[in-house]
Design a protein around this motif. Structure first.
Motif, PDB file in Angstrom:
ATOM      1  N   ARG A  37       0.854  -1.192   0.000  1.00  0.00           N
ATOM      2  CA  ARG A  37       0.000   0.000   0.000  1.00  0.00           C
ATOM      3  C   ARG A  37       0.887   1.237   0.000  1.00  0.00           C
ATOM      4  O   ARG A  37       1.815   1.354   0.775  1.00  0.00           O
ATOM      5  N   GLN A  38       0.564   2.180  -0.886  1.00  0.00           N
ATOM      6  CA  GLN A  38       1.338   3.411  -1.014  1.00  0.00           C
ATOM      7  C   GLN A  38       0.860   4.442   0.011  1.00  0.00           C
ATOM      8  O   GLN A  38      -0.118   4.232   0.717  1.00  0.00           O
ATOM      9  N   ASN A  40      -0.562   7.265  -0.530  1.00  0.00           N
ATOM     10  CA  ASN A  40      -1.929   7.603  -0.881  1.00  0.00           C
ATOM     11  C   ASN A  40      -2.751   6.330  -0.680  1.00  0.00           C
ATOM     12  O   ASN A  40      -2.479   5.301  -1.286  1.00  0.00           O
ATOM     13  N   ASN A  42      -5.386   5.097  -1.711  1.00  0.00           N
ATOM     14  CA  ASN A  42      -6.077   4.458  -2.828  1.00  0.00           C
ATOM     15  C   ASN A  42      -5.125   3.860  -3.856  1.00  0.00           C
ATOM     16  O   ASN A  42      -5.558   3.448  -4.916  1.00  0.00           O
ATOM     17  N   GLU A  43      -3.838   3.829  -3.577  1.00  0.00           N
ATOM     18  CA  GLU A  43      -2.864   3.319  -4.537  1.00  0.00           C
ATOM     19  C   GLU A  43      -2.087   2.152  -3.942  1.00  0.00           C
ATOM     20  O   GLU A  43      -1.730   2.162  -2.769  1.00  0.00           O
ATOM     21  N   TYR A  44      -1.822   1.166  -4.801  1.00  0.00           N
ATOM     22  CA  TYR A  44      -1.101  -0.033  -4.394  1.00  0.00           C
ATOM     23  C   TYR A  44      -0.024  -0.338  -5.420  1.00  0.00           C
ATOM     24  O   TYR A  44      -0.176  -0.071  -6.605  1.00  0.00           O
ATOM     25  N   LYS A  57      -4.758   1.411  -8.746  1.00  0.00           N
ATOM     26  CA  LYS A  57      -5.403   2.536  -8.072  1.00  0.00           C
ATOM     27  C   LYS A  57      -6.894   2.263  -7.958  1.00  0.00           C
ATOM     28  O   LYS A  57      -7.504   1.716  -8.866  1.00  0.00           O
ATOM     29  N   LYS A  59     -10.546   3.767  -7.853  1.00  0.00           N
ATOM     30  CA  LYS A  59     -11.248   4.972  -8.296  1.00  0.00           C
ATOM     31  C   LYS A  59     -12.706   4.890  -7.873  1.00  0.00           C
ATOM     32  O   LYS A  59     -13.421   3.982  -8.273  1.00  0.00           O
TER      33      LYS A  59
END
Length: 161
Positions: A37-38, A40, A42-44, A57, A59
């Motif tokens: 997990r990044q 942010n 919602n980003e991986y 990502k 959305k």
């Protein structure tokens, strides 16, 4: 609700995407791949091999109100569930009329709308049954709001006297 998403490269690896009904939180797991997990939320970053990564990502749809997100994998968009047309969104959002009733009405309307969005995507039932389910959820939302408002008004009168 749990969804499986196949990565076409390499060897049809599968990632599991769990979406919470209540919060809409997304949890991504895989038995075969390392998922990072990044910063942010919602980003991986998906580690395919020692030197190969893919970026995924989450959305949100319908201003974040739709419980089923879309997946963006390396700038290509994929649907986790059936995409809805504008009139299907309109039907599902009927319980949001209860927002005019304040915070309680807004909460009940939001939960009714989310339930409608989940139920309209159930493809094992014909369209008329899914529309009837939406009608029942709308009626149930209105009934719950009416009864809860009545109970709260009665409690306020009892406390005030």
């Amino acid at each position: 609700m749990k969804y499986e998403f196949k990565l076409n490269y390499p060897g049809d690896k599968v990632i599991d995407i769990n979406v919470s009904f209540w919060s809409g939180a997304v949890n991504i797991t895989s038995d075969e791949l390392k998922i990072i997990r990044q910063s942010n939320l919602n980003e991986y970053k998906i580690q395919i091999s020692k030197d190969s990564f893919r970026f995924l990502k989450i959305k949100r749809q319908l201003f974040g109100l739709d419980p089923i997100p879309k997946i963006v994998l390396d700038s290509v968009e994929f649907d986790l569930a059936q995409s809805l047309r504008w009139y299907e969104y309109l039907l599902c959002c009927i319980p949001l009329i209860l927002i005019s009733g304040g915070a309680i009405g807004g909460f009940i309307g939001l939960m009714g709308m989310r339930l409608n969005l989940w139920s309209i995507r159930i493809n094992k039932y014909p369209a008329f049954i899914r529309i009837f389910m939406i009608f029942l959820v709308c009626c149930l939302s209105l009934l719950v709001y009416k009864e809860l408002s009545r109970v709260i008004a009665t409690a306020v009168k009892l406390i005030g006297s």
